[in-house]
Design a protein around this motif. Structure first.
Motif, PDB file in Angstrom:
ATOM      1  N   GLU A  97     -35.293 -44.399  97.081  1.00 15.56           N
ATOM      2  CA  GLU A  97     -34.885 -44.943  98.376  1.00 15.56           C
ATOM      3  C   GLU A  97     -33.859 -46.049  98.188  1.00 15.56           C
ATOM      4  O   GLU A  97     -32.830 -46.080  98.864  1.00 15.56           O
ATOM      5  CB  GLU A  97     -36.079 -45.499  99.163  1.00 15.56           C
ATOM      6  CG  GLU A  97     -35.625 -46.042 100.513  1.00 15.56           C
ATOM      7  CD  GLU A  97     -36.697 -46.770 101.297  1.00 15.56           C
ATOM      8  OE1 GLU A  97     -36.352 -47.319 102.354  1.00 15.56           O
ATOM      9  OE2 GLU A  97     -37.851 -46.800 100.857  1.00 15.56           O
ATOM     10  N   SER A 114     -30.477 -44.771  97.454  1.00 11.22           N
ATOM     11  CA  SER A 114     -29.840 -43.980  98.500  1.00 11.22           C
ATOM     12  C   SER A 114     -28.959 -44.873  99.371  1.00 11.22           C
ATOM     13  O   SER A 114     -28.298 -44.391 100.286  1.00 11.22           O
ATOM     14  CB  SER A 114     -30.896 -43.281  99.361  1.00 11.22           C
ATOM     15  OG  SER A 114     -31.648 -44.232 100.097  1.00 11.22           O
ATOM     16  N   HIS A 115     -28.938 -46.175  99.058  1.00 13.77           N
ATOM     17  CA  HIS A 115     -28.108 -47.143  99.782  1.00 13.77           C
ATOM     18  C   HIS A 115     -26.974 -47.600  98.868  1.00 13.77           C
ATOM     19  O   HIS A 115     -27.217 -48.000  97.714  1.00 13.77           O
ATOM     20  CB  HIS A 115     -28.942 -48.341 100.216  1.00 13.77           C
ATOM     21  CG  HIS A 115     -30.093 -47.984 101.105  1.00 13.77           C
ATOM     22  ND1 HIS A 115     -29.925 -47.619 102.424  1.00 13.77           N
ATOM     23  CD2 HIS A 115     -31.426 -47.898 100.849  1.00 13.77           C
ATOM     24  CE1 HIS A 115     -31.101 -47.348 102.946  1.00 13.77           C
ATOM     25  NE2 HIS A 115     -32.029 -47.497 102.022  1.00 13.77           N
ATOM     26  N   GLU A 140     -25.247 -50.249  98.660  1.00 14.09           N
ATOM     27  CA  GLU A 140     -25.285 -51.631  98.175  1.00 14.09           C
ATOM     28  C   GLU A 140     -25.978 -51.728  96.811  1.00 14.09           C
ATOM     29  O   GLU A 140     -25.532 -52.471  95.938  1.00 14.09           O
ATOM     30  CB  GLU A 140     -26.026 -52.526  99.182  1.00 14.09           C
ATOM     31  CG  GLU A 140     -25.339 -52.647 100.533  1.00 14.09           C
ATOM     32  CD  GLU A 140     -25.832 -51.637 101.542  1.00 14.09           C
ATOM     33  OE1 GLU A 140     -25.705 -51.901 102.744  1.00 14.09           O
ATOM     34  OE2 GLU A 140     -26.338 -50.568 101.131  1.00 14.09           O
ATOM     35  N   ASN A 170     -22.406 -40.405  98.804  1.00  9.91           N
ATOM     36  CA  ASN A 170     -23.686 -39.906  98.293  1.00  9.91           C
ATOM     37  C   ASN A 170     -23.664 -38.379  98.202  1.00  9.91           C
ATOM     38  O   ASN A 170     -23.365 -37.697  99.180  1.00  9.91           O
ATOM     39  CB  ASN A 170     -24.814 -40.360  99.229  1.00  9.91           C
ATOM     40  CG  ASN A 170     -26.183 -40.162  98.613  1.00  9.91           C
ATOM     41  OD1 ASN A 170     -26.344 -39.437  97.635  1.00  9.91           O
ATOM     42  ND2 ASN A 170     -27.183 -40.820  99.185  1.00  9.91           N
ATOM     43  N   ARG A 226     -30.278 -39.508  91.783  1.00 14.94           N
ATOM     44  CA  ARG A 226     -29.245 -40.029  92.675  1.00 14.94           C
ATOM     45  C   ARG A 226     -27.876 -39.706  92.108  1.00 14.94           C
ATOM     46  O   ARG A 226     -27.587 -40.017  90.944  1.00 14.94           O
ATOM     47  CB  ARG A 226     -29.379 -41.527  92.848  1.00 14.94           C
ATOM     48  CG  ARG A 226     -30.710 -42.022  93.400  1.00 14.94           C
ATOM     49  CD  ARG A 226     -30.943 -41.595  94.840  1.00 14.94           C
ATOM     50  NE  ARG A 226     -31.597 -40.298  94.916  1.00 14.94           N
ATOM     51  CZ  ARG A 226     -31.915 -39.689  96.046  1.00 14.94           C
ATOM     52  NH1 ARG A 226     -31.597 -40.248  97.198  1.00 14.94           N
ATOM     53  NH2 ARG A 226     -32.521 -38.525  96.035  1.00 14.94           N
ATOM     54  N   ASN A 269     -26.351 -58.721 105.433  1.00 15.92           N
ATOM     55  CA  ASN A 269     -27.129 -57.688 106.127  1.00 15.92           C
ATOM     56  C   ASN A 269     -28.618 -57.990 105.982  1.00 15.92           C
ATOM     57  O   ASN A 269     -29.414 -57.139 105.586  1.00 15.92           O
ATOM     58  CB  ASN A 269     -26.813 -56.306 105.543  1.00 15.92           C
ATOM     59  CG  ASN A 269     -25.361 -55.927 105.714  1.00 15.92           C
ATOM     60  OD1 ASN A 269     -24.826 -55.982 106.820  1.00 15.92           O
ATOM     61  ND2 ASN A 269     -24.711 -55.562 104.624  1.00 15.92           N
ATOM     62  N   ARG A 294     -31.458 -55.613 107.576  1.00 16.18           N
ATOM     63  CA  ARG A 294     -31.518 -54.290 106.942  1.00 16.18           C
ATOM     64  C   ARG A 294     -32.094 -54.382 105.532  1.00 16.18           C
ATOM     65  O   ARG A 294     -32.965 -53.594 105.142  1.00 16.18           O
ATOM     66  CB  ARG A 294     -30.119 -53.680 106.908  1.00 16.18           C
ATOM     67  CG  ARG A 294     -30.044 -52.303 106.272  1.00 16.18           C
ATOM     68  CD  ARG A 294     -28.712 -51.650 106.602  1.00 16.18           C
ATOM     69  NE  ARG A 294     -28.498 -50.454 105.814  1.00 16.18           N
ATOM     70  CZ  ARG A 294     -27.850 -50.414 104.656  1.00 16.18           C
ATOM     71  NH1 ARG A 294     -27.334 -51.534 104.154  1.00 16.18           N
ATOM     72  NH2 ARG A 294     -27.697 -49.281 104.005  1.00 16.18           N
ATOM     73  N   MET A 295     -31.625 -55.365 104.739  1.00 18.73           N
ATOM     74  CA  MET A 295     -32.133 -55.531 103.385  1.00 18.73           C
ATOM     75  C   MET A 295     -33.603 -55.928 103.384  1.00 18.73           C
ATOM     76  O   MET A 295     -34.378 -55.496 102.516  1.00 18.73           O
ATOM     77  CB  MET A 295     -31.309 -56.578 102.633  1.00 18.73           C
ATOM     78  CG  MET A 295     -29.873 -56.164 102.342  1.00 18.73           C
ATOM     79  SD  MET A 295     -29.765 -54.717 101.230  1.00 18.73           S
ATOM     80  CE  MET A 295     -29.336 -53.431 102.394  1.00 18.73           C
ATOM     81  N   ILE A 333     -35.674 -52.744 103.959  1.00 18.65           N
ATOM     82  CA  ILE A 333     -35.682 -51.866 102.773  1.00 18.65           C
ATOM     83  C   ILE A 333     -36.579 -52.437 101.688  1.00 18.65           C
ATOM     84  O   ILE A 333     -37.417 -51.730 101.105  1.00 18.65           O
ATOM     85  CB  ILE A 333     -34.247 -51.687 102.238  1.00 18.65           C
ATOM     86  CG1 ILE A 333     -33.387 -50.899 103.230  1.00 18.65           C
ATOM     87  CG2 ILE A 333     -34.261 -50.988 100.879  1.00 18.65           C
ATOM     88  CD1 ILE A 333     -31.907 -50.909 102.894  1.00 18.65           C
TER      89      ILE A 333
END
Length: 316
Positions: free
Chosen positions: A12, A15-16, A18, A43, A60, A212, A215-216, A219
């Motif tokens: 997960e 998948s970002h 950053e 991606n 990934r 961010n 959002r961070m 996650i």
């Protein structure tokens, strides 16, 4: 204990974009990161089935544009997230197989063709086991004995770049002001509650400083809940919805975890003492009596196979 939590949690994270950028900028050679335009990260991850072993792998895969000698080309970053408790010595062979399957996928899906050529790749193995990684990092190094000079040009070569989390000290990770370095710090702390609390405090501060932030926070809150569950924490994390807003609650939970681990250690110590006493009794009965294994097993509570093993050791 769920040994696949890293697979789920890290897949997960990566998948970002950053975290992919932080991995390259913070832990890959700087000369590589300097060439990359991270705003072009794309991606390509997915499920593939390897024809040799008929196994699925879901690593990934990202691509990024690289500027080099006046050229701009797209390089694929193949992230092999390897979360084993032991070192995988044929990793170079496994990775070569995976990359061949990935190239085959690119051709069959018409993402490229032989006229345009196969894209360059940067294979990365991310490892977080407790034993330091000492496997060969180039498949050529697995070929023994070394071929004579006239054959060397025909041998396979594929080198991966290793990121071994456990090699980084707490101080070295602190020098990298990234959320991913905070994640590695929590991983490396393991069940050392004081180190874990310091790592959590650090990652909370990094989240609060991130542009961010919300959002961070979402996650990484999901990630740390998985991580604490993996530690068999036996603490209630249902109300932990934000690392930044619920950090006091998390600190209380970590103290509860400390007590749980201490109690678990005491119980395991008592159990070990009891087992040791049983074995000592069995040793004495084997040495001083004519009792058979079954009788000794009934007296001590040990399995008959264990008594037989102790008798064999005594004979030697």
């Amino acid at each position: 204990m769920n040994h696949n939590h890293h697979d789920t949690g890290y897949k997960e994270l990566f998948s970002h974009p950053e975290f992919v950028q932080q991995l390259i900028e913070g832990f890959a050679p700087p000369e590589i990161a300097e060439l990359m335009d991270f705003s072009t990260l794309e991606n390509h991850s997915g499920n593939y089935v390897t024809p040799l072993f008929q196994e699925k792998f879901e690593d990934r895969v990202w691509s990024v544009q690289v500027s080099w000698k006046g050229l701009r080309l797209r390089v694929f970053l193949y992230l092999l997230l390897e979360f084993q408790s032991t070192v995988i010595y044929p990793m170079a062979l496994r990775l070569m197989h995976y990359l061949v399957c990935f190239y085959d996928h690119l051709l069959k899906s018409k993402k490229t063709n032989l006229k345009r050529g196969l894209p360059p790749v940067l294979p990365i193995v991310l490892y977080n086991g407790s034993k330091r990684w000492n496997a060969k990092e180039d498949i050529y190094q697995l070929i023994r004995p070394e071929p004579p000079q006239f054959l060397r040009v025909y041998q396979p070569h594929l080198r991966y770049y290793l990121i071994d989390e456990g090699r980084y000290t707490e101080e070295e990770l602190a020098q990298r002001q990234s959320l991913l370095s905070g994640v590695f710090g929590i991983e490396n702390a393991a069940a050392d509650i004081d180190a874990l609390q310091r790592a959590v405090d650090r990652i909370v501060a990094l989240i609060q400083a991130d542009p961010n932030k919300q959002r961070m926070d979402e996650i990484l809150t999901r990630w740390i809940k998985r991580h604490l569950h993996y530690l068999d924490a036996q603490i209630n994390l249902d109300q932990l919805n934000s690392l930044t807003e619920n950090k006091d609650m998390l600190a209380e939970n970590l103290e509860t975890l400390r007590e749980n681990l201490l109690n678990k250690g005491r119980m395991e110590g008592e159990q070990f003492g009891a087992e040791k006493s049983k074995r000592e009794t069995a040793h004495n009965l084997i040495a001083r009596t004519d009792m058979n294994d079954q009788t000794i097993a009934e007296i001590t509570g040990l399995p008959v196979t264990e008594v037989a093993r102790l008798r064999s050791e005594a004979l030697h």
